[in-house]
Design an enzyme around this catalytic site. Sequence first.
Site, PDB file in Angstrom:
ATOM      1  N   ARG A  76       5.975   4.353   0.463  1.00 57.81           N
ATOM      2  CA  ARG A  76       6.201   3.025   0.504  1.00 57.81           C
ATOM      3  C   ARG A  76       5.720   2.623   1.745  1.00 57.81           C
ATOM      4  NH1 ARG A  76       8.707   0.825  -4.019  1.00 57.81           N
ATOM      5  NH2 ARG A  76      10.100   1.756  -4.170  1.00 57.81           N
ATOM      6  N   ASP A  77       4.689   1.288   1.942  1.00 55.78           N
ATOM      7  CA  ASP A  77       4.125   1.249   2.956  1.00 55.78           C
ATOM      8  C   ASP A  77       4.821   0.566   3.723  1.00 55.78           C
ATOM      9  OD1 ASP A  77       0.843   0.433   3.930  1.00 55.78           O
ATOM     10  OD2 ASP A  77       2.609  -0.715   5.196  1.00 55.78           O
ATOM     11  N   ILE A  78       4.976   1.208   5.877  1.00 56.57           N
ATOM     12  CA  ILE A  78       5.708   0.930   6.277  1.00 56.57           C
ATOM     13  C   ILE A  78       6.132  -0.320   7.372  1.00 56.57           C
ATOM     14  CG2 ILE A  78       4.185   1.028   8.532  1.00 56.57           C
ATOM     15  CD1 ILE A  78       5.965   3.361   9.902  1.00 56.57           C
ATOM     16  N   ASN A  80      -9.644  -0.780   0.908  1.00 55.25           N
ATOM     17  CA  ASN A  80      -9.611  -0.897   2.719  1.00 55.25           C
ATOM     18  C   ASN A  80     -10.951  -0.049   2.866  1.00 55.25           C
ATOM     19  OD1 ASN A  80      -9.024  -3.261   2.169  1.00 55.25           O
ATOM     20  ND2 ASN A  80      -7.350  -2.583   3.035  1.00 55.25           N
ATOM     21  N   HIS A 138      -6.881   6.602   0.356  1.00 54.87           N
ATOM     22  CA  HIS A 138      -5.456   6.115  -0.211  1.00 54.87           C
ATOM     23  C   HIS A 138      -5.725   4.515  -0.526  1.00 54.87           C
ATOM     24  CE1 HIS A 138      -6.272   4.159   4.014  1.00 54.87           C
ATOM     25  NE2 HIS A 138      -5.511   3.066   3.962  1.00 54.87           N
TER      26      HIS A 138
HETATM   27  P1  5GP Z   1      -5.334   1.072   5.540  1.00 51.97           P
HETATM   28  O1  5GP Z   1      -5.647  -0.550   7.198  1.00 51.97           O
HETATM   29  O2  5GP Z   1      -6.218   1.843   6.427  1.00 51.97           O
HETATM   30  O3  5GP Z   1      -5.927   0.286   4.422  1.00 51.97           O
HETATM   31  O4  5GP Z   1      -4.117   1.095   5.321  1.00 51.97           O
HETATM   32  C1  5GP Z   1      -3.534   1.674   6.200  1.00 51.97           C
HETATM   33  C2  5GP Z   1      -1.475   1.443   5.812  1.00 51.97           C
HETATM   34  O5  5GP Z   1      -1.233   2.608   5.611  1.00 51.97           O
HETATM   35  C3  5GP Z   1      -1.105   0.189   6.347  1.00 51.97           C
HETATM   36  O6  5GP Z   1      -0.675  -0.928   5.507  1.00 51.97           O
HETATM   37  C4  5GP Z   1      -0.065   0.379   7.344  1.00 51.97           C
HETATM   38  O7  5GP Z   1       1.224  -0.411   7.489  1.00 51.97           O
HETATM   39  C5  5GP Z   1       0.433   1.542   6.777  1.00 51.97           C
HETATM   40  N1  5GP Z   1       0.812   2.641   7.682  1.00 51.97           N
HETATM   41  C6  5GP Z   1       0.230   2.739   8.521  1.00 51.97           C
HETATM   42  N2  5GP Z   1       0.947   3.616   9.238  1.00 51.97           N
HETATM   43  C7  5GP Z   1       2.265   4.333   8.636  1.00 51.97           C
HETATM   44  C8  5GP Z   1       3.394   5.398   8.691  1.00 51.97           C
HETATM   45  O8  5GP Z   1       3.230   6.272   9.534  1.00 51.97           O
HETATM   46  N3  5GP Z   1       3.844   5.402   7.561  1.00 51.97           N
HETATM   47  C9  5GP Z   1       3.807   4.434   5.884  1.00 51.97           C
HETATM   48  N4  5GP Z   1       4.507   4.960   5.413  1.00 51.97           N
HETATM   49  N5  5GP Z   1       2.630   3.519   5.896  1.00 51.97           N
HETATM   50  C10 5GP Z   1       1.537   3.681   7.702  1.00 51.97           C
END
Ligand code: 5GP
Length: 115
Positions: free
Chosen positions: A30-32, A88, A101
């Site tokens: 799950r996203d944080i 992204n 991801h």
């Molecule tokens: P991006 O911006 O690279 O497409 O997505 C990265 C995602 O990772 C973001 O939605 C952010 O909220 C999530 N994220 C960043 N750090 C962590 C973490 O430590 N744990 C989790 N579960 N999600 C994270």
Amino acid sequence: MPSECLFCRIVAGELPAAQVYADDAVVAIRDIAPQAPTHILLLSRKHIASVREVGAEDRDLIGRMFAAGAELATREGIAAGGYRLVVNTGRNGGQTVDHLHVHLLGGRPMAWPPG
Ligand code: 5GP
Ligand code: ZN
């Protein structure tokens, strides 16, 4: 595995995360900072920095990431209503973590075009 990579460390179990699925190729958490009622991240176990670094040898992995996303959408109860899978890529694409991801977002209507 780059020891400084956040998602490599989560995949390795070195950092905690709310894991919802795992197989030999994909780990889902799950996203944080969820942007929708369901916001799951499908992480490749293999470190790949972004779609730019995906190669022909990763075809099976990419298919499995999307298949896992579809399976999780069903489990989360959002499949019938519709959902979004997002990858992204690079700075203009909004990528902040340089490990491949797929975002699974659902549980509310999504706007188009994206921001
Ligand atoms: P991006 O911006 O690279 O497409 O997505 C990265 C995602 O990772 C973001 O939605 C952010 O909220 C999530 N994220 C960043 N750090 C962590 C973490 O430590 N744990 C989790 N579960 N999600 C994270
Ligand atoms: Zn990584």
